[in-house]
Design an enzyme around this catalytic site. Structure first.
Site, PDB file in Angstrom:
ATOM      1  CG  LEU A 145      -1.861  29.640  24.328  1.00 29.09           C
ATOM      2  CD1 LEU A 145      -0.864  28.909  23.241  1.00 29.09           C
ATOM      3  CD2 LEU A 145      -0.254  30.772  25.109  1.00 29.09           C
ATOM      4  CG  ASP A 146      -5.590  35.275  23.647  1.00 35.48           C
ATOM      5  OD1 ASP A 146      -6.490  35.434  24.771  1.00 35.48           O
ATOM      6  OD2 ASP A 146      -4.959  36.490  23.724  1.00 35.48           O
ATOM      7  CE  LYS A 147     -11.650  31.669  16.705  1.00 36.82           C
ATOM      8  NZ  LYS A 147     -13.011  31.991  16.450  1.00 36.82           N
ATOM      9  NE  ARG A 251      -3.887  40.164  21.520  1.00 31.91           N
ATOM     10  CZ  ARG A 251      -5.157  40.029  22.259  1.00 31.91           C
ATOM     11  NH1 ARG A 251      -6.287  39.132  22.061  1.00 31.91           N
ATOM     12  NH2 ARG A 251      -6.215  40.306  20.850  1.00 31.91           N
TER      13      ARG A 251
END
Length: 332
Positions: A145-147, A251
């Protein structure tokens, strides 16, 4: 530090019907929990023999009746340091860990984030239980998962679990959904976004929908979405289901559709026109949100060892929930 002790070699006698098989494929099939790439690396490092003689060529054909042996050295300590970082564990057994990752936590050490990551936290939490992946005592990151994205993740504790879970994700044999807060009201309210995604042709830190000749550089990406709550034409709460798993997929897809995520620092470059339809306090709160409003809400998969069906769902984190409550209150 106590000395490392070598484990006894695993011996396999080749049957007649196995003759001609590649040595690395033969050993990987015979030894549970080792991937073919790991077996190949061990062979090339001198840990395999045939009838007592060194066997370093992974492609050598198997000889019927020969005795093959592979020594698996003890796992070396992981390069990242163990760090005592609190984790929200949803499930754990000898094979895997399911957790609720908070926003702001990087998954894996990398330039700019050499420590303070999920991997550092997992080494402190489960270091003694890790049996070794790729010869190193570390957790197996199945997906990322992105930060600044929060939510449910699964991590492997053994090489065998990593191997099967990675294949599960590659085959899309799982169920995962995300909750996102986007600018504007999607039209239609539900649907499927099917494009090609790849590196942005100019900004290499971003991904983009690629079209025309550029599409040859990317990969197909499919996201299904459904609007669960609309706030006029200003913004909407939607649930997304990933049919593929490309970098920044949700996104990029939603920004391309004209409904970028609230707070997205990469794919939202200016104040969206939809913001003008919201009341001042609500608009200001959304514009000030410091990260992308994206949460990995659910994950369902089969246990890699037992085959049991597993399903996990996590609630929105406090900052995200506060935005939703503010929007709900403004709508009443």
């Amino acid at each position: 530090m106590s000395p490392r002790t070598e484990t006894p070699p695993i011996e396999i006698r080749a049957e007649p019907d196995q003759a001609g098989t590649r040595a690395d494929r033969f050993l990987a099939a015979a030894i549970d929990g080792l991937s073919r790439s790991r077996v190949k690396a061990l062979m090339e490092a001198g840990h395999a023999t045939r009838d007592g003689a060194p066997l370093t060529d992974p492609s050598e054909p198997i000889r019927a009746g020969a005795l093959y042996a592979l020594t698996i050295p003890p796992p070396t300590p992981a390069r990242p340091e163990a760090q005592d970082i609190p984790l929200s564990i949803l499930f754990e057994d000898a094979h895997l860990i399911v957790l609720d990752k908070p926003a702001g936590l990087v998954v894996h050490p990398a330039p700019g984030n050499l420590d303070g990551t999920l991997v550092n936290a997992l080494l402190a939490h489960a270091g003694d239980d890790l049996t070794g992946i790729g010869g190193e005592k570390r957790p197996g990151i199945v997906h990322r998962l992105d930060k600044e994205t929060s939510g449910v993740m699964v991590v492997a504790k053994t090489e065998r679990a990593l191997q099967i879970l990675s294949q599960t994700f590659a085959d899309r044999d799982l169920d995962r959904s995300y909750i996102a807060l986007v600018w504007g009201l999607p039209s239609p309210l539900e649907g499927e976004i099917d494009t090609v995604i790849g590196r942005h042709p100019v900004d290499r830190k971003r991904m983009a929908v690629l079209e025309g000749r550029e599409a040859a550089r990317g990969k197909q990406a499919i996201t299904r979405y459904a609007t669960t709550r609309g706030y006029g034409t200003g913004c909407a709460l939607i649930r997304c289901k990933l049919m593929t798993g490309r970098t920044h997929q949700i996104r990029v897809h939603l920004a391309h559709k004209g409904n970028p995520l609230v707070g997205d620092p990469t794919y939202l470059k200016r104040i969206p026109a939809a913001a003008r339809s919201l009341s001042g306090p609500v608009r200001n709160a959304l514009l000030a949100f410091p990260r992308q409003a994206l949460h990995a809400a659910s994950l369902g998969f089969r246990h890699p060892i037992t085959g049991a069906e597993m399903a996990f769902e996590t609630t929105l984190p406090e900052d995200f929930q506060s935005l939703v409550m503010l929007l709900d209150g403004d709508r009443q």
